[in-house]
Design an enzyme around this catalytic site. Structure first.
Site, short mmCIF file in Angstrom:
data_model
loop_
_atom_site.label_atom_id
_atom_site.label_comp_id
_atom_site.label_asym_id
_atom_site.label_seq_id
_atom_site.Cartn_x
_atom_site.Cartn_y
_atom_site.Cartn_z
N ASP A 1 48.12 31.94 40.27
CA ASP A 1 48.41 30.99 39.68
C ASP A 1 49.62 31.61 38.63
O ASP A 1 49.47 32.68 38.05
CB ASP A 1 47.45 30.12 38.99
N ASN B 1 48.35 21.06 47.71
CA ASN B 1 49.63 21.39 47.36
C ASN B 1 50.98 20.67 48.10
O ASN B 1 52.11 20.91 47.53
CB ASN B 1 50.04 22.93 47.65
#
Length: 256
Positions: A27, A75
């Site tokens: 991330d 996503n």
């Protein structure tokens, strides 16, 4: 920062206490780019360089499985140009990195709803899997178009269908049967991560390996993924080695 938890002081890697399976939620690519006034795709590009670094570091360390959360089922909600760029990355990435993977005896595996990936993405991934299939060292396992709730839902459907077809008796359903229907089943005894790392300072699981991390050690690092390097990774493994893993039991007191 590292999550607060009582540990014993460990200052260097213990080769006899290497986690067998490390999973990482990569991330911070977007924030890394934003800090540099760059487009988000620049962060994803640099993040792939970090993948190379950490893969080789983990392999040399003796880790048996490295699972990387590359793209979640959620996503797809990101901007189309960003998703398109991410989907183009495996082609160039594997073309350059596969020779190094083979040199380091690392095999590539992928789990997720891969049939939903663009054709060129799936072709690049399958090619890398095939090219490294003879490697017997560390498994580099990408979670690509993966979501744990979807994984568990599909496992339940498969087991329910088998029961409906009288292939199994519902009373025989146990944890092992469920695990055998999850996407990590091919990893056998290595399916459950010993250590889960999330970079960028966020402290959540984001629908990743919900079943498999029941007894994993968690470490949340402030470092953005593109800045995550071998030294940072080694420090987190040392942090892991200072933990007392009890798996729900009590720590044995030393005899005096």
């Amino acid at each position: 920062m590292l999550n607060s938890k009582k540990t014993k002081k460990v200052t260097q890697i213990d080769p006899d206490n290497i986690p067998s399976h490390v999973a990482i939620i990569m991330d911070g690519n977007g924030r890394w780019a934003k800090k540099r006034y760059l487009p988000r795709i620049a962060g994803h590009k640099q993040g792939m360089e970090t993948v190379k670094t950490i893969t080789k570091t983990a392999s040399h360390m003796g880790i048996k499985v490295l699972t990387l959360y590359a793209f979640s089922t959620e996503n797809w909600k990101r901007p189309k140009d960003e998703v398109s760029y991410i989907m183009s990355l495996p082609g160039a990435f594997f073309d350059k990195f596969v020779p190094e993977l083979i040199e380091n005896n690392v095999s590539v595996r992928v789990m997720g709803m891969t049939e939903q990936l663009p054709k060129q993405t799936l072709a690049a991934v399958n090619k890398a899997v095939e090219q490294t299939s003879h490697c017997t060292g560390m498994i580099l396992n990408f979670a690509l178009n993966y979501g744990a709730r979807m994984e568990i839902t599909n496992a339940v459907k498969e087991i329910a269908l088998a029961a409906a077809n009288h292939e199994i008796d519902p009373v025989d359903i146990d944890e092992n049967m469920i695990a055998d229907h999850l996407m990590t089943a091919f990893l056998g005894d290595l399916a459950d991560p010993d250590l889960l790392i999330r970079t960028s300072g966020e402290e959540r699981i984001s629908n990743f390996l919900l079943w498999q991390i029941a007894y994993s050690e968690f470490i949340f690092s402030e470092t953005l993924w593109p800045d995550f390097d071998a030294d940072t990774f080694e420090k987190l493994v040392i942090e892991y080695q200072g933990r007392h893993r009890r798996f729900g039991g009590l720590e044995k007191e030393s005899k005096k």
